[in-house]
Design an enzyme around this catalytic site. Structure first.
Site, short mmCIF file in Angstrom:
data_model
loop_
_atom_site.label_atom_id
_atom_site.label_comp_id
_atom_site.label_asym_id
_atom_site.label_seq_id
_atom_site.Cartn_x
_atom_site.Cartn_y
_atom_site.Cartn_z
N CYS A 22 51.88 46.84 42.80
CA CYS A 22 52.00 46.34 41.66
C CYS A 22 52.28 47.27 40.60
O CYS A 22 53.43 46.92 39.80
CB CYS A 22 50.20 46.25 41.16
SG CYS A 22 49.64 44.84 41.90
N LEU A 23 52.03 48.59 40.67
CA LEU A 23 52.62 49.54 39.65
C LEU A 23 54.30 49.52 39.53
O LEU A 23 54.59 49.36 38.57
CB LEU A 23 52.02 51.02 39.70
CG LEU A 23 50.57 51.17 39.82
CD1 LEU A 23 50.37 52.80 39.43
CD2 LEU A 23 49.90 50.49 38.49
#
Ligand code: UDX
Length: 436
Positions: A267-268
């Site tokens: 995600c990040l």
């Protein structure tokens, strides 16, 4: 209330399992037939603490799993949790979500139900209004807000605590128009999670909330990593004492200030790139976000420089990487910094041995026979010239002088400061601690 969940990854499978374990009538749908079969038998396709247990409880109650989209025609709430990966230019790849909502629209056209479609997948601002809504309306021939509801409902769960986060979210976010469907969704979530704050706003704000959340977390990590690099050059300076102390200031907060090799995961890194690409596209130069990304990418180079300072050339040197999962308590290696490190070391012709308590299979899927897979920490360190601790697995805390007995050079780089107190008879570097 009959609930369908489309896409059985970390978010979808956790949601379907938790809702079913609480007695709801749930169907989980995924295009991957093999995956569906596994899940039907109570086997999770990835390692996630408590997921298997929760899934099995759900299956004993009212959870069914299928790859047949047409079954959603009888459902009242349809959660979409398919992946939105990144293209090679960093922009978001929407093909999976487009496919999913196209199928939903086609089924809605023939259904008498007026369901609420809730989009959990992370999408850049404008996607609901400009992509998802038009597809659903066109395919179904029905009007959103009248004949079906459409709500943005992003997810903030972390891998390794997905079940806990699904059961006890810190916030519920609902985006869309103020319709009867929104009222229904609000009432559903307040019953499911009493006392959890609910933010209700428009689609585009919700889409931005998700990116704001993840980019702020990434910013905190790059901030502490940059400070840790400064500390490393101040003899005796200790990044953990600094993080602990500034974290006590309520304006700063204690979490996400653990210095390390950089942020990874599914995600990040992806969301940072998607937000940067989106900002560029609309003519905003995202200077801060770019710096966060750049700091993250440079962090791995700092580690390699540290190795080269001690070992000279890394070609043909045996190097042990301990931990390849992007964080502990998962077998996920997507965008893991450890995987990036191994790729860079292989380019430098190093000989790599790895050990990870859970992620060996996923690591093998990437590197095949290009590296060596050890059965334990001790095996991994045998004849090695450098050990690098990348992931903070609890079992690495047992590491001691015995573990390094058979290293050919006792040289350790500890990216998570797991061994600081151990008084190892080795050349020991901890990221963020200035060597005296
Ligand atoms: C993240 C978000 O936290 C979550 O809210 C969102 O829904 C999905 O993305 P996740 O991908 O599970 O969750 O990972 P996270 O726990 O955020 O960690 C990301 C990376 O940052 C990991 O590589 C981790 O090691 C690193 N990290 C995290 C640090 O280096 N230091 C920290 O203090 C925290």
């Amino acid at each position: 209330m009959k609930i369908a969940v489309i896409g059985l990854g970390f978010v979808g499978l956790s949601l379907a399992s938790v809702l079913a374990s609480k007695g709801n009538n749930v169907i989980g749908i995924d295009v991957d037939v093999k995956k569906c079969k596994k899940i039907c038998n109570g086997i999770t396709p990835f390692f996630e603490p408590d997921l298997e247990k929760t899934l099995k409880i759900g299956l004993k109650k009212k959870l069914t799993i299928s790859n047949d989209f047409s079954l959603i025609k009888d459902y009242d709430m349809i959660f979409v949790a398919v992946g939105t990966p990144q293209k090679s230019n960093g922009a978001i790849e929407l093909s999976m979500i487009k496919k999913a909502v196209t199928s939903i629209g086609t089924i809605l056209a023939k259904s008498k139900k007026k369901p609420i479609v809730l989009i959990k997948s992370t999408v850049i601002p404008g996607t609901m209004q400009n992509v998802i809504l038009p597809i659903l309306e066109k395919r179904s021939g029905k009007k959103a807000g009248k004949e079906f509801g459409l709500i943005s409902n992003p997810e903030f769960l972390q891998e390794s605590s997905a079940i806990k986060d699904t059961k006890f979210p810190h916030v519920i976010v609902l985006g869309g128009y103020q319709t009867k469907f929104m009222k229904k969704a609000k009432s559903f979530f307040s019953k499911l999670h009493p006392n959890v704050p609910i933010t209700i706003t428009n689609h585009q704000t919700v889409e931005m909330i998700k990116y704001a959340n993840n980019s702020f977390l990434a910013t905190k990590i790059s901030f502490i990593n940059q400070l840790s690099n400064i500390c490393q050059n101040i003899p005796g300076a200790n990044i953990d004492d600094i993080a602990k102390t500034i974290g006590l200031d309520p304006r700063i907060g204690a979490l996400f200030l653990n210095a390390g090799p950089g942020y990874g995961g599914s995600c990040l890194p992806k969301d940072m790139k998607a937000l940067i690409s989106f900002a560029d596209k609309i003519g905003i130069n995202p200077t801060l976000l770019n710096a966060v990304e750049k700091t993250n990418q440079k962090q791995i180079q700092n580690i390699i420089s540290l190795m080269e300072k001690t070992l000279g050339t890394l070609a043909s040197k045996r190097i042990t990487v301990l931990g390849t999962a992007f964080k502990p308590n998962t077998d996920d290696v997507r965008d893991s910094i450890a995987i990036e490190l191994i790729k860079k070391l292989l380019k430098k012709k190093s000989r790599i041995t790895i050990y990870d308590p859970k992620a060996m299979k996923n690591t093998r899927n990437i590197f095949g026979d290009k590296i060596i897979y050890a059965g334990s920490v001790a095996d991994a360190l045998n004849k090695s010239k450098c050990a690098i601790l990348m992931t903070h697995w609890k079992q690495f805390e047992r590491f001691n002088n015995n573990s390094i007995k058979y290293m050919s050079k006792k040289f350790i780089i500890d990216c998570r400061r797991i061994l600081v107190e151990k008084e190892l008879q080795a050349e020991y570097y901890a990221i963020g601690i200035g060597k005296i």
